[in-house]
Design an enzyme around this catalytic site. Structure first.
Site, PDB file in Angstrom:
ATOM      1  N   ASP A  43       0.832  -1.199   0.000  1.00 29.75           N
ATOM      2  CA  ASP A  43       0.000   0.000   0.000  1.00 29.75           C
ATOM      3  C   ASP A  43       0.870   1.253   0.000  1.00 29.75           C
ATOM      4  OD1 ASP A  43       0.823   0.381   2.592  1.00 29.75           O
ATOM      5  OD2 ASP A  43      -1.110  -0.067   3.502  1.00 29.75           O
ATOM      6  N   ASN A  47      -3.937  12.451   0.613  1.00 36.10           N
ATOM      7  CA  ASN A  47      -5.299  12.902   0.304  1.00 36.10           C
ATOM      8  C   ASN A  47      -5.619  14.217   1.010  1.00 36.10           C
ATOM      9  OD1 ASN A  47      -6.425  11.218  -1.587  1.00 36.10           O
ATOM     10  ND2 ASN A  47      -7.190   9.731  -0.094  1.00 36.10           N
ATOM     11  N   ASP A  64      -6.900   9.890  -6.248  1.00 37.74           N
ATOM     12  CA  ASP A  64      -7.344   8.908  -7.248  1.00 37.74           C
ATOM     13  C   ASP A  64      -6.340   8.794  -8.391  1.00 37.74           C
ATOM     14  OD1 ASP A  64      -9.591   8.445  -5.760  1.00 37.74           O
ATOM     15  OD2 ASP A  64     -10.957   9.596  -7.045  1.00 37.74           O
ATOM     16  N   GLU A 124      -6.038   2.177  -0.606  1.00 37.63           N
ATOM     17  CA  GLU A 124      -4.724   2.378  -1.223  1.00 37.63           C
ATOM     18  C   GLU A 124      -3.895   1.099  -1.224  1.00 37.63           C
ATOM     19  OE1 GLU A 124      -4.057   3.472   3.166  1.00 37.63           O
ATOM     20  OE2 GLU A 124      -5.688   3.388   1.708  1.00 37.63           O
TER      21      GLU A 124
END
Length: 336
Positions: free
Chosen positions: A204, A212, A221, A248
Site C-alpha cells: 500500500d 489525500n 485517485d 490504497e
C-alpha cells in the site's frame, strides 16, 4: 404472394391460331397475365427476363421443338421449378412418357378438353404457389436464424464485456477485490493439487491519508491510477494477477513462484512506484510517493491450511515493512 388468377402464364406455340385459341380459353378461365411466344427460343428469352408461373408448351415446333425447350428449362437451376404442360397433337405413349421423364408436369392432347385444361392448369399453379410459399418461408426462416445468430453473438459480446467489467476496479482498471478472491482460491487449490509454489504480495501507499488531506481526493485517485500502471509494467506473466485490494492497498498473486522470485518482483514494483516521482510533501520518509510491501509464500512442502492464511501472513509482512521504516519489502517468516 399473388392469387392464382394473377399468376404469369406463358404460351409457347409457333402456330398463331393455336396460340390465340389457348389464350382465349385461359382468359375465359380468369387468367389475365398471359404472355405469348411464337418459338422455343423466344419462350426461353421471356423466361430469362421475367417471372413465369406456368408454361404451356407446344411439342411440334421448327428449329427448337418442345422436348429441346423442356431440356433447357430443366437444366437451369432457377427455371426447373416452373411447371410445364405439354400440349401436342401427338397421341403417343412413348412421347408422353419421355416428356414426363424430362420433367413436364402434364401432357394434353389436342384438341384438348376445356374442363381438363382448367383442372390441369389450376393443379400446376397450386403446386407452383406451394413451392413459392415454401421458398419464401425458408428464406424468412433463414433470415430469422441469421438475425438470431447475430443477436446471440452480440449478446455474448455484451455478456463478456459485463463479466470483464465485473472483474475490474472502477478507478484503476486492474482486477478488483472480488476477482482477486476468485483467482487466489483457484491458484491456491492448483498449488495444493500440483504441489507447486505460490506467492502473494500485499502493498500500500505510504502515508496515503496525508497525501489525500494535502492534495485532495481527485489527486489521490490519480495517484492510485499511476501506481496501478507502474505495477502493471512489472506484472507480465499471463497467470500473474494484479488487483486493487482495497483503498490504497494492492495485491499481486504469483503462481509457481517462490519467495525469492516474489521478493524480486516486489522490489521492482517498489522501485517503479518511487520513480514515478509523485510529489508528497506530507510523507515522513520521502519527498515522493512510496510504497511498503509484504510477501507470503507456500512451497510444495508447506502444510496447507487455507488461502486466508496466505493473506494473513502477507499482511503481517506488510505491517513489518511499515514498522521498519516503510518504502521496503519484507517476507513473512515464522521466525519473525
Amino acid at each position: 404472394m399473388p392469387e392464382i388468377s394473377e399468376s404469369s402464364l406463358l404460351i409457347v406455340d409457333d402456330d398463331q391460331m393455336n396460340r390465340e385459341l389457348l389464350y382465349r380459353h385461359l382468359k375465359n378461365l380468369g387468367y389475365d397475365n398471359i404472355i405469348l411466344a411464337d418459338s422455343g427460343k423466344r419462350g426461353l428469352e421471356i423466361v430469362d427476363s421475367q417471372a413465369i408461373d406456368l408454361i404451356l408448351l407446344d411439342m411440334m415446333m421448327p428449329v427448337m421443338n418442345g422436348l429441346e425447350v423442356l431440356d433447357h428449362l430443366k437444366s437451369h437451376q432457377e427455371w426447373r421449378v416452373i411447371p410445364v404442360i405439354i400440349i401436342s397433337a401427338l397421341d403417343e405413349k412413348e412421347m408422353m412418357l419421355s416428356c414426363i421423364q424430362k420433367g413436364a408436369e402434364d401432357y394434353l392432347i389436342k384438341p384438348y378438353d376445356r374442363v381438363l385444361l382448367k383442372a390441369r392448369v389450376r393443379a400446376c399453379l397450386d403446386k407452383k404457389m406451394l413451392h413459392d410459399r415454401e421458398i419464401l418461408h425458408n428464406q424468412k426462416l433463414e433470415a430469422a436464424y441469421k438475425e438470431l445468430a447475430i443477436a446471440y453473438y452480440e449478446l455474448e459480446i455484451v455478456k463478456n464485456e459485463l463479466e470483464a467489467l465485473s472483474h475490474r476496479d472502477g478507478l484503476t482498471g486492474i482486477a478488483n477485490r472480488r476477482y482477486f478472491d476468485t483467482v487466489l482460491e483457484r491458484e491456491w487449490n492448483a498449488a495444493k493439487r500440483e504441489q507447486k509454489f505460490l506467492s502473494l504480495i500485499l502493498f500500500d501507499v505510504d502515508y496515503f491519508k496525508k497525501y489525500n488531506d494535502t492534495y485532495g481526493h481527485l489527486a489521490g485517485d490519480d495517484c492510485l491510477c499511476q501506481i496501478a500502471i507502474a505495477a502493471s509494467r512489472v506484472i507480465k506473466r499471463p497467470r500473474d494477477t494484479l488487483a486493487r485490494y482495497g483503498g490504497e492497498e494492492f495485491a499481486v498473486i504469483l503462481p509457481d513462484t517462490d519467495s525469492r522470485g516474489a521478493s524480486f518482483c516486489a522490489e521492482q514494483i517498489r522501485f517503479e512506484i518511487e520513480n514515478l516521482n509523485i510529489i508528497h510533501i506530507s510523507s515522513q520518509i520521502n519527498s515522493y510517493v512510496t510504497a511498503s510491501l509484504g510477501i507470503s509464500a507456500i512451497n510444495p512442502h508447506t502444510e496447507f491450511t487455507t488461502s486466508q492464511q496466505l493473506i494473513k501472513e502477507a499482511d503481517l509482512a506488510l505491517y513489518q515493512a511499515k514498522r521498519e521504516g516503510r518504502n521496503c519489502v519484507k517476507v513473512w517468516s515464522n521466525n519473525g
